[in-house]
Motif scaffolding. Structure first.
Motif, short mmCIF file in Angstrom:
data_model
loop_
_atom_site.label_atom_id
_atom_site.label_comp_id
_atom_site.label_asym_id
_atom_site.label_seq_id
_atom_site.Cartn_x
_atom_site.Cartn_y
_atom_site.Cartn_z
N GLN A 121 1.04 -1.20 0.02
CA GLN A 121 0.03 0.02 0.07
C GLN A 121 0.84 1.08 -0.08
O GLN A 121 0.58 2.22 -0.62
N GLU B 204 2.41 1.41 -3.42
CA GLU B 204 1.59 1.84 -4.57
C GLU B 204 1.27 3.39 -4.48
O GLU B 204 1.23 4.15 -5.28
N THR B 205 1.08 4.04 -3.24
CA THR B 205 0.56 5.37 -2.93
C THR B 205 1.69 6.09 -3.35
O THR B 205 1.34 7.29 -3.99
N HIS C 201 -4.94 7.82 -0.20
CA HIS C 201 -4.94 6.49 -0.27
C HIS C 201 -5.30 5.99 -1.45
O HIS C 201 -6.10 6.50 -2.02
N PRO C 202 -4.69 4.87 -1.85
CA PRO C 202 -4.99 4.27 -3.14
C PRO C 202 -6.49 3.62 -3.12
O PRO C 202 -7.04 3.92 -4.39
N HIS C 203 -6.91 3.07 -2.00
CA HIS C 203 -8.09 2.74 -2.00
C HIS C 203 -8.75 2.92 -0.71
O HIS C 203 -8.99 2.38 0.18
N PRO C 204 -9.45 4.36 -0.72
CA PRO C 204 -9.91 4.95 0.73
C PRO C 204 -10.81 4.23 1.66
O PRO C 204 -10.88 3.97 2.61
N LYS C 205 -11.87 3.76 0.50
CA LYS C 205 -12.90 2.78 1.60
C LYS C 205 -12.42 1.71 2.20
O LYS C 205 -13.02 1.14 2.97
N GLN C 206 -11.31 1.18 1.71
CA GLN C 206 -10.41 -0.03 2.32
C GLN C 206 -9.62 0.54 3.50
O GLN C 206 -8.95 -0.41 4.21
N THR D 199 -8.04 9.68 -3.36
CA THR D 199 -7.29 8.91 -4.08
C THR D 199 -6.04 9.86 -4.74
O THR D 199 -6.09 11.14 -4.68
#
Length: 329
Positions: A15, A18-19, A211-216, A226
């Motif tokens: 994570q 990736e970010t 965050h690359p996947h905020p909901k997670q 994002t």
């Protein structure tokens, strides 16, 4: 402008990298991620701890971004500096304790590994206390280590507290002022407008949770955006303003006061509804002339205390009373 962006918390090496790769093309960017998280509830995600420092080191060594993390005590300072972290920030909860802030400043001052430290970011305390904020900043200025010191305006309990930030800018013009729209709003939907506010008010930079996947996300999921959204916001915020800067600040203060005023009125009406339910259950008349007369007499003291005209106070109280009666009915 200085841009500090990255996830609220380092959750995994994948994570973090990736970010960082998604943000690497932005000029002047500092990558941020918390590895120790001072959460309210002990069952909440408390961060990955020391291992996260290794991931931040990879961001710096392999992707080329300077990195930042939050520290809350001298032990964390020593670990972060030993890992080669270039920027540290002191969070709002920590900033409530001058003793703790002084211990952090002392730990930096005596560390033999401080030479690579490039900056320290000091967030405002949770409560609206500009004197405490300024005092915390001075604790690092007194150490005279040569690194940059920035004030980070993150609001107070999701209220902007523009007056506090404006006062700090007046009192300490030599200190760079950054806006943290993520914590100020607690809502990803409001981050864009707050970034525009930062540009309008000539802040020196932004600290944004990305965050690359905020909901997670394991923490602060509701306020993270994002990398693509962050890039679009920065591009859209680059606007020139013709209104004098001081007037822009004053208008923001008026907007905040109006928000608080209407929230207070809404709370008053909610209590009026409860009063109406009580009166109905107890077979009481809604209109109570004696009570209204008592309110008028007591509240007219505001005329003298607040410098308001008698007519203005009477008009406001009458309007509130009429709406209260409507709610009770």
């Amino acid at each position: 402008m200085i841009y500090i962006a990255g996830p609220c918390a380092a959750e995994s090496e994948e994570q973090v990298l990736e970010t960082a790769r998604a943000l690497a093309q932005m000029d002047g960017l500092i990558f941020r991620a918390g590895v120790w998280k001072p959460r309210t509830r002990p069952e909440s995600f408390q961060g990955v701890g020391d291992e996260g420092l290794l991931w931040l080191s990879r961001v710096h060594n392999e992707i080329g971004l300077p990195v930042a993390t939050e520290v809350a005590n001298s032990e964390q300072v020593n670990k972060a500096l030993a890992a080669g972290i270039q920027y540290l920030w002191v969070g709002a909860r920590t900033c409530a304790s001058p003793i703790t802030v002084q211990a952090i400043a002392n730990a930096i001052n005596i560390s033999p590994q401080r030479t690579h430290l490039r900056g320290v970011f000091i967030k405002n305390p949770v409560n609206e206390d500009v004197a405490l904020w300024e005092g915390n900043i001075r604790r690092f200025q007194h150490s005279d280590l040569g690194f940059e010191i920035y004030a980070v305006h993150r609001g107070c309990n999701h209220q902007p507290c523009w007056q506090m930030a404006y006062q700090l800018r007046i009192d300490m013009p030599q200190v760079g002022l950054l806006l943290d729209p993520s914590h100020l709003s607690g809502d990803a939907e409001r981050v864009s407008s707050l970034c525009r506010d930062a540009a309008e008010l000539q802040y020196n930079g932004l600290m944004v949770e990305v965050h690359p996947h905020p909901k997670q996300a394991l923490s602060d999921a509701k306020q993270q955006i994002t990398p693509a959204e962050f890039a679009a916001i920065i591009h859209a915020s680059q606007v020139n303003y013709s209104t004098p800067i001081e007037l822009r600040w004053l208008r923001k203060m008026i907007d905040e006061v109006d928000d608080r005023l209407w929230n207070a009125i809404a709370q008053r009406m909610a209590v009026s509804e409860r009063i109406g339910a009580f009166k109905k259950a107890n077979h009481m008349e809604v209109l109570q002339p004696t009570r209204f007369s008592e309110i008028m007499t007591n509240r007219l003291a505001w005329e003298e205390k607040q410098g308001l005209s008698k007519e203005a106070v009477q008009t406001i109280l009458t309007a509130l009373h009429e709406e209260s009666i409507r709610k009770q009915q």
